[in-house]
Every structure is written in C-alpha cells, then in structure tokens.
Write an enzyme that holds these catalytic residues in place. Structure first.
Site, mmCIF file in Angstrom:
data_model
loop_
_atom_site.group_PDB
_atom_site.id
_atom_site.type_symbol
_atom_site.label_atom_id
_atom_site.label_comp_id
_atom_site.label_asym_id
_atom_site.label_seq_id
_atom_site.Cartn_x
_atom_site.Cartn_y
_atom_site.Cartn_z
ATOM 1 N N SER A 57 4.381 -1.418 4.224
ATOM 2 C CA SER A 57 4.433 -2.791 4.743
ATOM 3 C C SER A 57 4.565 -3.799 3.613
ATOM 4 C CB SER A 57 3.160 -3.107 5.538
ATOM 5 O OG SER A 57 3.012 -2.217 6.601
ATOM 6 N N GLN A 102 0.849 -1.203 0.000
ATOM 7 C CA GLN A 102 0.000 0.000 0.000
ATOM 8 C C GLN A 102 0.883 1.250 0.000
ATOM 9 O OE1 GLN A 102 -2.327 0.301 3.583
ATOM 10 N NE2 GLN A 102 -3.732 1.796 2.702
ATOM 11 N N GLU A 159 -10.219 -0.900 4.843
ATOM 12 C CA GLU A 159 -9.151 -1.121 5.825
ATOM 13 C C GLU A 159 -9.674 -0.927 7.245
ATOM 14 O OE1 GLU A 159 -5.646 1.261 5.232
ATOM 15 O OE2 GLU A 159 -4.493 0.064 6.652
HETATM 16 C C1 FAD Z 1 3.314 -0.694 11.520
HETATM 17 C C2 FAD Z 1 2.940 0.332 10.484
HETATM 18 C C3 FAD Z 1 2.649 -0.078 9.205
HETATM 19 C C4 FAD Z 1 2.305 0.866 8.213
HETATM 20 N N1 FAD Z 1 2.063 0.419 6.947
HETATM 21 C C5 FAD Z 1 1.791 1.319 5.973
HETATM 22 C C6 FAD Z 1 1.614 0.888 4.612
HETATM 23 O O1 FAD Z 1 1.694 -0.298 4.299
HETATM 24 N N2 FAD Z 1 1.358 1.825 3.676
HETATM 25 C C7 FAD Z 1 1.253 3.160 3.981
HETATM 26 O O2 FAD Z 1 0.982 3.952 3.069
HETATM 27 N N3 FAD Z 1 1.435 3.606 5.253
HETATM 28 C C8 FAD Z 1 1.711 2.719 6.250
HETATM 29 N N4 FAD Z 1 1.916 3.160 7.550
HETATM 30 C C9 FAD Z 1 1.906 4.599 7.823
HETATM 31 C C10 FAD Z 1 0.724 5.073 8.644
HETATM 32 O O3 FAD Z 1 -0.449 5.065 7.875
HETATM 33 C C11 FAD Z 1 1.076 6.472 9.170
HETATM 34 O O4 FAD Z 1 2.160 6.331 10.079
HETATM 35 C C12 FAD Z 1 -0.097 7.143 9.866
HETATM 36 O O5 FAD Z 1 -1.117 7.444 8.946
HETATM 37 C C13 FAD Z 1 0.336 8.450 10.593
HETATM 38 O O6 FAD Z 1 1.050 9.290 9.746
HETATM 39 P P1 FAD Z 1 2.465 9.894 10.182
HETATM 40 O O7 FAD Z 1 3.316 8.757 10.677
HETATM 41 O O8 FAD Z 1 2.971 10.700 9.042
HETATM 42 O O9 FAD Z 1 2.174 10.816 11.440
HETATM 43 P P2 FAD Z 1 1.603 12.307 11.410
HETATM 44 O O10 FAD Z 1 0.483 12.390 10.448
HETATM 45 O O11 FAD Z 1 2.766 13.246 11.221
HETATM 46 O O12 FAD Z 1 1.006 12.458 12.875
HETATM 47 C C14 FAD Z 1 1.806 12.816 14.004
HETATM 48 C C15 FAD Z 1 0.860 13.045 15.187
HETATM 49 O O13 FAD Z 1 -0.009 14.173 14.923
HETATM 50 C C16 FAD Z 1 -1.375 13.794 15.075
HETATM 51 N N5 FAD Z 1 -2.236 14.480 14.103
HETATM 52 C C17 FAD Z 1 -1.971 14.679 12.787
HETATM 53 N N6 FAD Z 1 -3.008 15.307 12.185
HETATM 54 C C18 FAD Z 1 -3.975 15.484 13.132
HETATM 55 C C19 FAD Z 1 -5.293 16.060 13.134
HETATM 56 N N7 FAD Z 1 -5.852 16.546 12.023
HETATM 57 N N8 FAD Z 1 -5.991 16.078 14.312
HETATM 58 C C20 FAD Z 1 -5.452 15.575 15.445
HETATM 59 N N9 FAD Z 1 -4.204 15.021 15.505
HETATM 60 C C21 FAD Z 1 -3.478 14.972 14.365
HETATM 61 C C22 FAD Z 1 -1.387 12.289 14.795
HETATM 62 O O14 FAD Z 1 -2.514 11.661 15.367
HETATM 63 C C23 FAD Z 1 -0.073 11.851 15.450
HETATM 64 O O15 FAD Z 1 -0.236 11.668 16.830
HETATM 65 C C24 FAD Z 1 2.254 2.235 8.543
HETATM 66 C C25 FAD Z 1 2.559 2.657 9.845
HETATM 67 C C26 FAD Z 1 2.909 1.732 10.820
HETATM 68 C C27 FAD Z 1 3.248 2.222 12.190
#
Ligand code: FAD
Length: 387
Positions: free
Chosen positions: A163, A127, A246
């Site tokens: 992933s 993804q 999902e």
């Molecule tokens: C084990 C694992 C597997 C994954 N696998 C995939 C995959 O296969 N494909 C893929 O595309 N992605 C994958 N991801 C990524 C995952 O979808 C993102 O980590 C997640 O969407 C959060 O984005 P970010 O890490 O950029 O954090 P950020 O978006 O930078 O968030 C940082 C913090 O700010 C908070 N925050 C951000 N915006 C808001 C808002 N509007 N209101 C309130 N709080 C907010 C968040 O809740 C968080 O606490 C994976 C992540 C993990 C941990």
C-alpha cells in the site's frame, strides 16, 4: 465523559473547524477506503497542517515529540476528526506502525533520524511484508538481503500488495539474511529508501478503480548498515512487534470513519425510498447496533489503559469484528442503491457506496485474513494449542 475529555473534544472540533477550510475544504470526507487516490499531494500538505497543530503522534512519548495522551483521548481525537470530515490519513503507516516499532526497538540514532520526518509529514512509509508466496505464511519470505563489501546491505526479490509505496519515501522490508534458513529464523528487518535505481514500483489496479497498492521489485537495491532494526537475523521479532501495533491501536481510529459511511447509506436509503423497505430498515438498525458494539468494546478496553500503545488481549477480536461489520455494510450499501449499483455511476453518493462495497471485500484480508485472526484469537487470546 470527564471534563478533561470534553475540553479536549472541543479543542479538536474548534481546530478542525478553523483548519479544514479554504484549499483544504475539498478534502472533507475524502481519501477513505476505496478513495485512496483522492488529492494525494494536498493530503500530504494536510498531514503537515495536522502536525503543525500538534495532532500527529498523540500516543507517542513526549521524549520522541509526541503528546503521550491516554487511549481515551486518542479515540476522542479520531471521533472528532471524523465528525468534522477529516480526510483519510496518508501518513498512518509511518505514524501508527513504523514509529511505535522504532520507539520500542529502534536505536536512539534511528529514532532521531526517522521519527521527526514521520511526525512532521515529510517522510511517508510503506510496509514490505507480503510476497507472492508469503502472505498469511509470512515466514515463507524469499526476498534476500546480504551485506556488501562497502558495508551497505543489498536486496533482491519481490514484495506485493504494498500500500502507498508510490506515495512513500521509505519502505520497511522483512528479508532473508541467512542463506539456507527457513521459517522465522534468519530474517532481518530493513529500512530502505524507495527512490533508487534498484527498486521498481508497479501499481496494481483494483476493482475500486484505484491503484493504492503495488508490486515492489528489488534488484540489488541498497540500504545503510545502520538501517536494520534489531539484530540481523532477528527480524521476525521486530516484524511481529509491528503487527501487534497494526492489529491493536492503529485500527481503533479506522472504525471511526464507519459512522460516516453508515450515515451515507441512511441518506441514500431515505432519498431513494429504500428506507421504506422493512428489511432494509432492520439491516440499518442492525448495522447501527453493531457499530455501537464495536465502540463500546473499544471503550471497555480503555478501562484499563496500560499505556499509549499497548492494549488488553480483548483487542485481538477487534480486527475480526470490524472487518465483518464493514463487509456487511458494503453489502447493505449495494442493496440500498439497487440496480443503480450494477454500473459505474456518475452520481457521487452512489459511487461512494460502490467504493465502500468494493473496498470492504479487502477488509477481511489485509492486516491478517479472517482465518488468521481466528487462529490468533484462539492461540494468543484463549491460550488454545496450535492446530
Ligand atoms: C487492501 C490491501 C492492502 C494490503 N497492504 C499491504 C501492505 O501494505 N504491505 C504488505 O506487506 N501486505 C499488504 N497486503 C497483503 C495482505 O497482508 C495479505 O493479502 C494477507 O496477509 C493474506 O495473504 P495472501 O493474500 O498471500 O493470502 P494467502 O495467505 O494465500 O491466503 C489464502 C487463503 O488461505 C487462508 N489461510 C492461509 N493460511 C491459513 C491458516 N494457517 N489457517 C487457516 N486459513 C489459512 C487465508 O485465510 C485465505 O483465506 C494488503 C492486502 C490488501 C487486500
């Protein structure tokens, strides 16, 4: 439980008892969260074994090679699968995310091209949504795509946390196709073969010790023009439809594995004496009650089964509820193993609980962070205004 369901459960249990044996026996209870690197090649063969037994695509329509089973029987399958020690599914991204999206929004050619490979365990999917600057704010995507003179599309940019990309043949990518567009406009949803010179996959090692996700770099990578799902520029709609799968049905199965992990915690607590501590006993009881709550909430949704892939709005609370439950189980697991948990252990039971703890830290992040889930519940479930 209806007679039909009882018979179905027995059928699943019998099949597992006769197939999860021999060379597959070492897969029992392996490959779950924190253990993703376990026997990937053998687990793919296991996927093919499952497919041959008719256990892949249970909710897909028959016209697409599925069994069109109601949610109640899909859940029953997951429960019996876990009870028998069925290994973590390596094909789940294709089966529960890509396939329903193609069935809902793909062309007949795309359905014919891709669904059999997913169902038969021949082609695996990753993804490609998140980017270094676009996680929760997915609409901030900067990976670009454009049509080349030869009619094929090209991609430039980076995805992250992808992933199983290193185990997959294909990736679905959301990329910006309209230059200068911002937010949800001007995005396209592309299906891209991973094995090509324009793509580099770099593993990211996690604190579990595993590297089940990656950074994926696109540098002039190509895909055919008929590998766009939906119209170019309308990729947001497709991307959101996939996220609906999902956050809905696809996570129902995952919870079923938790009962096994809770049992591991109980076994260790009994063996090392932690179960004599009333506070630990209380937390184990709370964990059990919480798990029953998750299960009954799932069953409550089944009362009005609206079809094989759609669930009621109550499903929106699922991700938030199970991820918090699991994070607490991880903390409980560490408290049960005590100081033995502070160092990398050679003891299988201790190591497994350490993995549960480490991986459970990710549960409240992937597939939408807790904060984002609360926003979704408020806006889509309760109809509250956007903040
Ligand atoms: C084990 C694992 C597997 C994954 N696998 C995939 C995959 O296969 N494909 C893929 O595309 N992605 C994958 N991801 C990524 C995952 O979808 C993102 O980590 C997640 O969407 C959060 O984005 P970010 O890490 O950029 O954090 P950020 O978006 O930078 O968030 C940082 C913090 O700010 C908070 N925050 C951000 N915006 C808001 C808002 N509007 N209101 C309130 N709080 C907010 C968040 O809740 C968080 O606490 C994976 C992540 C993990 C941990």
């Amino acid at each position: 439980m209806s007679m039909n369901e009882q018979e179905f459960r027995q059928e699943v249990a019998d099949w597992m008892a006769t197939h999860l044996v021999g060379r597959f026996a070492c897969l029992k209870h392996r490959g779950g969260p924190g253990d993703e690197e376990a026997f990937p090649a053998l687990r793919k063969e296991w996927e093919q074994e499952l497919a041959a037994g008719g256990w892949v695509g249970l909710g897909w329509p028959k016209a697409h090679g599925g069994r069109d089973l109601p949610l109640a029987l899909q859940l029953a399958f997951h429960e019996e699968y876990v009870r028998a020690g069925g290994p973590g599914r390596i094909g789940h991204i294709g089966e529960t995310l890509m396939a329903p999206t193609l069935i809902a929004l793909g062309t007949p050619e795309q359905q014919r091209r891709f669904l059999p490979g997913i169902r038969e365990g021949r082609e695996y999917w990753a993804q490609g949504y998140s980017e270094p600057g676009a996680g929760s704010d997915l609409a901030a995507i900067t990976t670009r795509c454009w049509p080349g003179e030869d009619g094929r599309w090209r991609l430039q940019g980076q995805k992250v946390w992808t992933s199983l990309a290193h185990e997959s043949e294909w990736i679905f990518v959301v990329a910006r196709s309209t230059p200068g567009s911002v937010g949800r406009e001007g995005l396209s949803f592309l299906l891209v073969p991973l094995d090509q010179p324009g793509i580099e996959i770099h593993p990211i090692r996690q604190m579990t010790g595993e590297a089940e996700f990656n950074s994926v770099f696109f540098d002039g990578a190509v895909t055919e023009a008929d590998c766009i799902v939906g119209k170019p520029g309308e990729g947001w709609k497709v991307a959101m439809a996939l996220l609906g799968f999902e956050r809905g049905v696809s996570t129902l199965g995952q919870q079923m594995h938790f009962i096994h992990e809770l049992q591991l915690v109980i076994d260790v607590a009994r063996a090392n004496g932690a179960a004599r501590d009333p506070a630990i006993r209380q937390r184990i009881a709370d964990a059990w009650v919480g798990l029953q709550g998750l299960r009954y909430n799932g069953l409550r949704m089944l009362e009005e089964d609206t079809g094989s892939t759609k669930v009621r709005p109550e499903a929106l609370i699922y991700k938030y509820a199970w991820s918090n439950w699991h994070r607490e189980l991880g903390q409980l697991a560490m408290d049960v193993i005590g100081v033995a948990g502070d160092v990398r252990s050679d003891d299988d039971a201790v190591r497994r609980l350490q993995q549960v703890f480490f991986f459970s830290r990710a549960d409240t992040i992937y597939a939408g962070t807790n904060e984002i889930q609360l926003n979704i519940i408020a806006e889509r479930g309760l109809g509250m205004p956007r903040g």
